[in-house]
Design a protein around this motif. Structure first.
Motif, PDB file in Angstrom:
ATOM      1  N   ILE A 130       0.860  -1.186   0.000  1.00 59.55           N
ATOM      2  CA  ILE A 130       0.000   0.000   0.000  1.00 59.55           C
ATOM      3  C   ILE A 130       0.895   1.235   0.000  1.00 59.55           C
ATOM      4  CG2 ILE A 130      -1.767   1.290   1.251  1.00 59.55           C
ATOM      5  CD1 ILE A 130      -2.733  -1.370   2.401  1.00 59.55           C
ATOM      6  N   PRO A 131       0.821   2.088  -1.033  1.00 59.63           N
ATOM      7  CA  PRO A 131       1.653   3.296  -1.073  1.00 59.63           C
ATOM      8  C   PRO A 131       1.507   4.119   0.192  1.00 59.63           C
ATOM      9  CG  PRO A 131       0.585   2.966  -3.193  1.00 59.63           C
ATOM     10  CD  PRO A 131       0.010   1.940  -2.259  1.00 59.63           C
ATOM     11  N   ALA A 132       2.614   4.755   0.611  1.00 54.02           N
ATOM     12  CA  ALA A 132       2.669   5.473   1.878  1.00 54.02           C
ATOM     13  C   ALA A 132       1.619   6.577   1.976  1.00 54.02           C
ATOM     14  CB  ALA A 132       4.070   6.064   2.083  1.00 54.02           C
ATOM     15  N   ILE A 133       1.245   7.164   0.833  1.00 48.75           N
ATOM     16  CA  ILE A 133       0.283   8.275   0.863  1.00 48.75           C
ATOM     17  C   ILE A 133      -1.059   7.862   1.464  1.00 48.75           C
ATOM     18  CG2 ILE A 133      -0.532   7.865  -1.505  1.00 48.75           C
ATOM     19  CD1 ILE A 133      -0.795  10.941  -1.761  1.00 48.75           C
ATOM     20  N   TYR A 134      -1.414   6.583   1.344  1.00 52.36           N
ATOM     21  CA  TYR A 134      -2.703   6.113   1.842  1.00 52.36           C
ATOM     22  C   TYR A 134      -2.684   5.758   3.324  1.00 52.36           C
ATOM     23  CZ  TYR A 134      -4.280   5.409  -3.025  1.00 52.36           C
ATOM     24  OH  TYR A 134      -4.653   5.562  -4.341  1.00 52.36           O
ATOM     25  N   ARG A 135      -1.519   5.549   3.897  1.00 50.65           N
ATOM     26  CA  ARG A 135      -1.459   4.925   5.216  1.00 50.65           C
ATOM     27  C   ARG A 135      -2.108   5.755   6.319  1.00 50.65           C
ATOM     28  NH1 ARG A 135       4.593   2.384   4.326  1.00 50.65           N
ATOM     29  NH2 ARG A 135       4.006   1.213   2.443  1.00 50.65           N
ATOM     30  N   PRO A 136      -1.948   7.098   6.326  1.00 47.24           N
ATOM     31  CA  PRO A 136      -2.691   7.854   7.348  1.00 47.24           C
ATOM     32  C   PRO A 136      -4.204   7.698   7.218  1.00 47.24           C
ATOM     33  CG  PRO A 136      -0.989   9.215   6.348  1.00 47.24           C
ATOM     34  CD  PRO A 136      -1.085   7.979   5.519  1.00 47.24           C
ATOM     35  N   LEU A 137      -4.696   7.639   5.983  1.00 43.78           N
ATOM     36  CA  LEU A 137      -6.139   7.498   5.770  1.00 43.78           C
ATOM     37  C   LEU A 137      -6.639   6.141   6.247  1.00 43.78           C
ATOM     38  CD1 LEU A 137      -6.723   9.137   2.247  1.00 43.78           C
ATOM     39  CD2 LEU A 137      -7.434  10.013   4.481  1.00 43.78           C
ATOM     40  N   ILE A 138      -5.968   5.064   5.828  1.00 45.97           N
ATOM     41  CA  ILE A 138      -6.497   3.742   6.175  1.00 45.97           C
ATOM     42  C   ILE A 138      -6.308   3.444   7.662  1.00 45.97           C
ATOM     43  CG2 ILE A 138      -6.196   2.901   3.835  1.00 45.97           C
ATOM     44  CD1 ILE A 138      -3.802   1.295   4.759  1.00 45.97           C
ATOM     45  N   SER A 139      -5.294   4.043   8.283  1.00 46.39           N
ATOM     46  CA  SER A 139      -5.133   3.813   9.719  1.00 46.39           C
ATOM     47  C   SER A 139      -6.263   4.454  10.507  1.00 46.39           C
ATOM     48  CB  SER A 139      -3.780   4.352  10.197  1.00 46.39           C
ATOM     49  OG  SER A 139      -3.735   5.769  10.113  1.00 46.39           O
ATOM     50  N   ASN A 140      -6.846   5.511   9.957  1.00 43.34           N
ATOM     51  CA  ASN A 140      -7.964   6.194  10.612  1.00 43.34           C
ATOM     52  C   ASN A 140      -9.333   5.729  10.130  1.00 43.34           C
ATOM     53  OD1 ASN A 140      -6.890   8.454  12.410  1.00 43.34           O
ATOM     54  ND2 ASN A 140      -5.734   8.842  10.537  1.00 43.34           N
ATOM     55  N   LEU A 141      -9.434   5.304   8.868  1.00 42.54           N
ATOM     56  CA  LEU A 141     -10.749   5.124   8.246  1.00 42.54           C
ATOM     57  C   LEU A 141     -11.061   3.696   7.800  1.00 42.54           C
ATOM     58  CD1 LEU A 141     -10.814   8.401   6.095  1.00 42.54           C
ATOM     59  CD2 LEU A 141     -11.700   8.036   8.407  1.00 42.54           C
ATOM     60  N   TRP A 142     -10.139   2.768   7.957  1.00 46.67           N
ATOM     61  CA  TRP A 142     -10.437   1.352   7.691  1.00 46.67           C
ATOM     62  C   TRP A 142     -10.548   0.605   9.014  1.00 46.67           C
ATOM     63  CZ3 TRP A 142      -7.047  -0.984   3.149  1.00 46.67           C
ATOM     64  CH2 TRP A 142      -7.606  -0.604   1.925  1.00 46.67           C
ATOM     65  N   PRO A 143     -11.523  -0.294   9.154  1.00 45.00           N
ATOM     66  CA  PRO A 143     -12.631  -0.580   8.224  1.00 45.00           C
ATOM     67  C   PRO A 143     -13.589   0.614   8.127  1.00 45.00           C
ATOM     68  CG  PRO A 143     -12.346  -2.341   9.836  1.00 45.00           C
ATOM     69  CD  PRO A 143     -11.553  -1.174  10.330  1.00 45.00           C
ATOM     70  N   GLY A 144     -14.153   0.802   6.932  1.00 44.10           N
ATOM     71  CA  GLY A 144     -15.082   1.904   6.745  1.00 44.10           C
ATOM     72  C   GLY A 144     -15.297   2.227   5.285  1.00 44.10           C
ATOM     73  N   PRO A 145     -16.140   3.228   5.000  1.00 48.03           N
ATOM     74  CA  PRO A 145     -16.540   3.537   3.621  1.00 48.03           C
ATOM     75  C   PRO A 145     -15.508   4.367   2.863  1.00 48.03           C
ATOM     76  CG  PRO A 145     -17.718   4.968   5.143  1.00 48.03           C
ATOM     77  CD  PRO A 145     -16.933   3.998   5.984  1.00 48.03           C
ATOM     78  N   LEU A 146     -14.264   3.870   2.822  1.00 46.16           N
ATOM     79  CA  LEU A 146     -13.190   4.500   2.045  1.00 46.16           C
ATOM     80  C   LEU A 146     -12.618   3.484   1.069  1.00 46.16           C
ATOM     81  CD1 LEU A 146     -11.135   6.883   1.598  1.00 46.16           C
ATOM     82  CD2 LEU A 146      -9.625   5.613   3.143  1.00 46.16           C
ATOM     83  N   THR A 147     -12.597   3.844  -0.208  1.00 45.27           N
ATOM     84  CA  THR A 147     -12.017   3.004  -1.256  1.00 45.27           C
ATOM     85  C   THR A 147     -10.789   3.701  -1.818  1.00 45.27           C
ATOM     86  OG1 THR A 147     -14.121   1.978  -1.873  1.00 45.27           O
ATOM     87  CG2 THR A 147     -12.401   2.018  -3.552  1.00 45.27           C
TER      88      THR A 147
END
Length: 426
Positions: A130-147
């Motif tokens: 997973i590219p580093a740019i996504y990691r702050p988002l998925i750490s906060n928003l996964w599981p959840g409605p983020l694709t």
């Protein structure tokens, strides 16, 4: 496989005796790290467990599909690793094949094992793919409605069906928060390709009954886990471009993406194309073709933020009255009219200035409240459109729009498509 654009023609005769199985989301429990390491849930209700195992077997061992609840809308799922399963999705929905699908996973471990075909090795990070740019988002928003969009793995590792990506170089993936969806994916240990579980172009389903209305006889099973609490599809973001882009507004707001994404997302742009050129590839569902549309004509009343008139409310009611009269004059078959209200239109005003107007004495009006907050409007939107269209059988639908901040961005995105851009400043 050649992936030119095609539509799968539905046959009129039912293929399946569609089963609807009740499941209890509250009986499904995951460990705090299950979305990372893939540990299985515990299920305390035997009927829920039996239904999930039956559905998981369909996903894992056959070419067929299962409809199931997510926190956004009900999805129609098939194995994302199996061309025939993905074809079954397109067939049931009568969906065009150049409209890509989102792949749903239960954990990052499953993403690595099943899509990137990599077993976890000692010292390696689960997030290496997973590219580093996504990691702050998925750490906060996964599981959840983020694709998120990821690069398709190299061909010697990739197990993902090209039919999920419309043969593009990226694929869309998310971990849903709904415990029924997560359990189904985990128990089948199969990434699930899943668009909304409706007939193509129809409003997305937020209840099992919506799915049954559209797909009865076309799929083998619906898991009924109650109403979806978010009510619109997931937010889709692309961090592989510079600046990053919000491709589809959804369950998480643009403001949340900016706040939680870190510095790299501070310049995030919003995809604002109203139309897609013929032959143009789209990177995410919802950008192409008619979407979210009832059978009845929909007119979207767009808030006119430039109007500073002190009598704005009175002028709005007069304007709505004129619009209804104009539509009735243009189409003599219009007898039943729905008005879906949100923030400003009041029942008392509609009653006195619309329903009681003598010019409308032969007409029937149905007034539905979408809600008073962005969350309420978002959650109720598709269900209200389906109610007035499928149960009340109205001929014409007016929908009061909202401002395009917070949840309003996703709401207005769906409403513009439902109205086929038939919008009037109001």
């Amino acid at each position: 496989m050649h992936l030119g654009r095609y539509f799968v023609t539905m046959i009129s005769k039912a293929i399946f005796d569609t089963k609807v199985l009740k499941v209890n989301p509250l009986s499904i429990h995951f460990s705090p790290t299950a979305h990372l390491d893939g540990s299985l849930p515990t299920i305390t209700d035997p009927e829920t467990e039996a239904a999930l195992l039956e559905a998981a077997k369909i996903i894992r061992d056959t070419d067929e599909t299962v409809a199931f609840p997510t926190e956004t809308v009900y999805g129609l799922g098939g194995s994302a690793l199996n061309d025939n399963s993905v074809l079954s999705i397109y067939k049931a929905k009568n969906r065009p094949s150049d409209n890509p699908l989102i792949t749903h996973i239960s954990s990052i471990d499953q993403l690595n094992r099943k899509i990137f075909n990599q077993a976890h090795s000692y010292g390696a990070s689960l997030s290496d793919n997973i590219p580093a740019i996504y990691r702050p988002l998925i750490s906060n928003l996964w599981p959840g409605p983020l694709t998120i969009l990821l690069p398709v793995p190299l061909s010697n590792h990739n197990t993902l069906s090209k039919l999920t990506t419309a043969d593009q170089s990226t694929f869309a993936v998310r971990i849903p928060a709904n415990p029924v969806a997560r359990a189904l994916i985990a128990l089948s240990d199969t990434p699930i390709a899943a668009p909304s579980a409706n007939a193509s172009t129809r409003p997305s389903p937020t209840l099992a009954s919506h799915v049954y209305h559209d797909l009865n006889g076309k799929i083998p099973m619906i898991l009924d886990g109650g109403a979806c609490n978010v009510g619109v599809e997931s937010t889709v973001v692309d961090g592989l471009c510079n600046p990053p882009m919000l491709l589809r507004p959804g369950g998480f707001t643009y403001e949340e993406i900016i706040e939680l994404g870190g510095e790299a997302w501070s310049l995030c742009k919003v995809e604002n194309k109203k139309t897609v050129e013929k032959g143009e590839k789209v990177r995410t569902p919802g950008m192409k073709y008619r979407h979210y549309s009832p059978s009845a004509k929909v007119i979207l009343l767009v808030p006119d933020t430039s109007d500073a008139n002190n009598n704005k409310k009175e002028n709005q009611m007069k304007s709505l009255n004129r619009m209804i009269k104009s539509e009735i004059q243009a189409d003599k078959t219009v007898n039943k009219i729905a008005i879906l209200t949100s923030l400003k239109l009041q029942d008392s005003d509609l009653q006195s200035q619309i329903v009681e107007d003598s010019d409308f004495s032969s007409k029937t009006f149905i007034i539905e409240r979408l809600g008073r907050t962005g969350e309420e409007i978002q959650a109720n939107l598709f269900a209200a459109l389906r109610k007035v269209d499928e149960i009340d059988n109205v001929d014409l639908i007016f929908v009061e729009g909202t401002n395009e901040d917070g949840e309003g961005l996703a709401v207005m995105n769906r409403l513009r498509k439902a109205a086929a851009n038939n919008c009037i400043l109001f």
